[in-house]
Design a protein around this motif. Structure first.
Motif, PDB file in Angstrom:
ATOM      1  N   LEU A  66       0.745  -8.115  -1.682  1.00  0.00           N
ATOM      2  CA  LEU A  66       1.956  -8.676  -2.419  1.00  0.00           C
ATOM      3  C   LEU A  66       1.257  -9.577  -3.701  1.00  0.00           C
ATOM      4  N   ASN A  67       0.380 -10.188  -3.486  1.00  0.00           N
ATOM      5  CA  ASN A  67      -0.121 -11.323  -4.476  1.00  0.00           C
ATOM      6  C   ASN A  67      -0.740 -10.173  -5.620  1.00  0.00           C
ATOM      7  N   THR A  68      -1.351  -9.483  -5.177  1.00  0.00           N
ATOM      8  CA  THR A  68      -2.091  -8.553  -6.278  1.00  0.00           C
ATOM      9  C   THR A  68      -0.864  -7.726  -7.075  1.00  0.00           C
ATOM     10  N   ALA A  69       0.236  -7.378  -6.357  1.00  0.00           N
ATOM     11  CA  ALA A  69       1.451  -6.679  -7.073  1.00  0.00           C
ATOM     12  C   ALA A  69       2.098  -7.555  -7.740  1.00  0.00           C
ATOM     13  N   ILE A  70       2.045  -8.789  -7.526  1.00  0.00           N
ATOM     14  CA  ILE A  70       2.869  -9.906  -8.244  1.00  0.00           C
ATOM     15  C   ILE A  70       1.955 -10.211  -9.681  1.00  0.00           C
ATOM     16  N   VAL A  71       0.744 -10.438  -9.482  1.00  0.00           N
ATOM     17  CA  VAL A  71      -0.139 -10.481 -10.715  1.00  0.00           C
ATOM     18  C   VAL A  71      -0.580  -9.314 -11.660  1.00  0.00           C
ATOM     19  N   PHE A  72      -0.381  -7.941 -10.955  1.00  0.00           N
ATOM     20  CA  PHE A  72      -0.326  -6.920 -11.642  1.00  0.00           C
ATOM     21  C   PHE A  72       0.762  -6.511 -12.529  1.00  0.00           C
ATOM     22  N   LEU A  73       1.933  -7.066 -11.976  1.00  0.00           N
ATOM     23  CA  LEU A  73       3.271  -6.935 -12.740  1.00  0.00           C
ATOM     24  C   LEU A  73       3.353  -7.651 -13.813  1.00  0.00           C
TER      25      LEU A  73
END
Length: 169
Positions: A66-73
């Motif tokens: 989730l943290n990676t997805a938020i940063v990636f987004l």
């Protein structure tokens, strides 16, 4: 292969569905989903030494993904904005869905893409049958706050789907 690498790969294989679902929830096209999937695996591997086994691997992976997805987004939106400045008027052709189930899934994911990153996480946890207490632990908030935020996120999702069905945006 080193035992640490083998252990990591076995755990990822067991929980790859989580990574796939998060990738699909946060990105709306196949290439971006694949990029995010790879980025989540990469970030999980990079931080695997920090996994202290105080929680289940799946719990740690949820949080990392989730943290990676938020940063990636965030980085993807910036990159997309810059790239789109040069391609005004270009339209992307999307293949129509024929199967009703596929159409419903497509509609749900399109609606989820319109939610904030936190609301996406809440919906993800809900779809994964997490309890209010488990959601609270994942997000570092109180159980009452998690339940309230989840209720609001579900209402937003229902509103978006209702607008899609009536054709108004």
């Amino acid at each position: 292969m080193y035992s640490r690498e083998k252990e990591f790969l076995e755990k990822i294989e067991k929980h790859k569905g989580v990574v796939f679902k998060i990738s699909k929830m946060y990105m709306d096209n196949k290439d971006d989903q694949n990029d995010l999937y790879q980025e989540i695996i990469y970030q999980a591997w990079k931080s695997y030494d920090d996994f202290q086994k105080r929680s289940d691997f799946s719990t740690w992976l949820y949080r990392t993904a989730l943290n990676t997805a938020i940063v990636f987004l965030r980085s993807e939106k910036k990159r997309s904005f810059i790239q789109n400045q040069n391609i005004d008027g270009l339209s992307v052709r999307q293949e129509p869905y024929n199967d009703k189930d596929d159409m419903n899934m497509k509609q749900m994911y399109e609606a989820i893409h319109q939610l904030s990153p936190i609301d996406k996480a809440l919906i993800f946890f809900f779809l994964e049958d997490f309890s209010g207490k488990e959601i609270a632990l994942q997000l570092g908030i109180t159980e009452v706050n998690a339940r309230v935020k989840l209720k609001r996120a579900k209402e937003k999702l229902k509103d978006i789907i209702a607008k899609q069905n009536t054709g108004s945006n």
